[in-house]
Motif scaffolding. Structure first.
Motif, PDB file in Angstrom:
ATOM      1  N   GLU A  12       0.837  -1.190   0.000  1.00  0.00           N
ATOM      2  CA  GLU A  12       0.000   0.000   0.000  1.00  0.00           C
ATOM      3  C   GLU A  12       0.874   1.242   0.000  1.00  0.00           C
ATOM      4  N   SER A  91      -5.882   0.068   8.041  1.00  0.00           N
ATOM      5  CA  SER A  91      -4.513  -0.295   7.685  1.00  0.00           C
ATOM      6  C   SER A  91      -3.663   0.965   7.882  1.00  0.00           C
ATOM      7  N   ALA A  93      -2.028   2.584   5.650  1.00  0.00           N
ATOM      8  CA  ALA A  93      -2.324   3.510   4.552  1.00  0.00           C
ATOM      9  C   ALA A  93      -3.679   4.192   4.746  1.00  0.00           C
ATOM     10  N   GLU A  94      -4.688   3.441   5.206  1.00  0.00           N
ATOM     11  CA  GLU A  94      -6.016   4.017   5.453  1.00  0.00           C
ATOM     12  C   GLU A  94      -5.958   5.045   6.576  1.00  0.00           C
TER      13      GLU A  94
END
Length: 109
Positions: A12, A91, A93-94
């Motif tokens: 990601e 996550s 990245a989220e």
């Protein structure tokens, strides 16, 4: 002999929330899909607040209870589902995307 190599793990891309030149994060196309995939099973209309369905997410979140643009890292919508929290987890990245969106003013875009 030849062989094939397959890379099944896609890394990601993690945005830097502190980067003033970070691309603008879109609530409708980048944040809502996170909520749709991780949150709406519990946070939907008539269930647990806030309502994170696509049609209601922004109005449900647009309060000082969930978003703190003065101190984005303390925003409940960021801290509760953080990768290290005990709730359903973002996550890395989220989490960075949500924090960047808040840092950029938590716009309804």
């Amino acid at each position: 002999m030849s062989g094939c190599a397959y890379n099944w793990i896609v890394e990601e891309e993690v945005i830097d929330p502190g980067d003033p030149d970070a691309p603008e994060v879109s609530f409708s196309s980048e944040i809502v899909p996170i909520f749709s995939s991780k949150c709406v099973s519990c946070h939907s209309t008539g269930n647990q607040a806030p309502d994170l369905t696509p049609e209601n997410a922004y109005s449900s979140l647009n309060t000082s209870r969930y978003i703190n643009t003065s101190d984005p890292a303390s925003s409940l919508i960021y801290t509760k589902p953080s990768p290290t929290g005990s709730h359903v987890k973002y996550s890395e990245a989220e989490a960075a995307l949500v924090l960047t969106w808040i840092t950029q003013g938590a716009q309804n875009n």
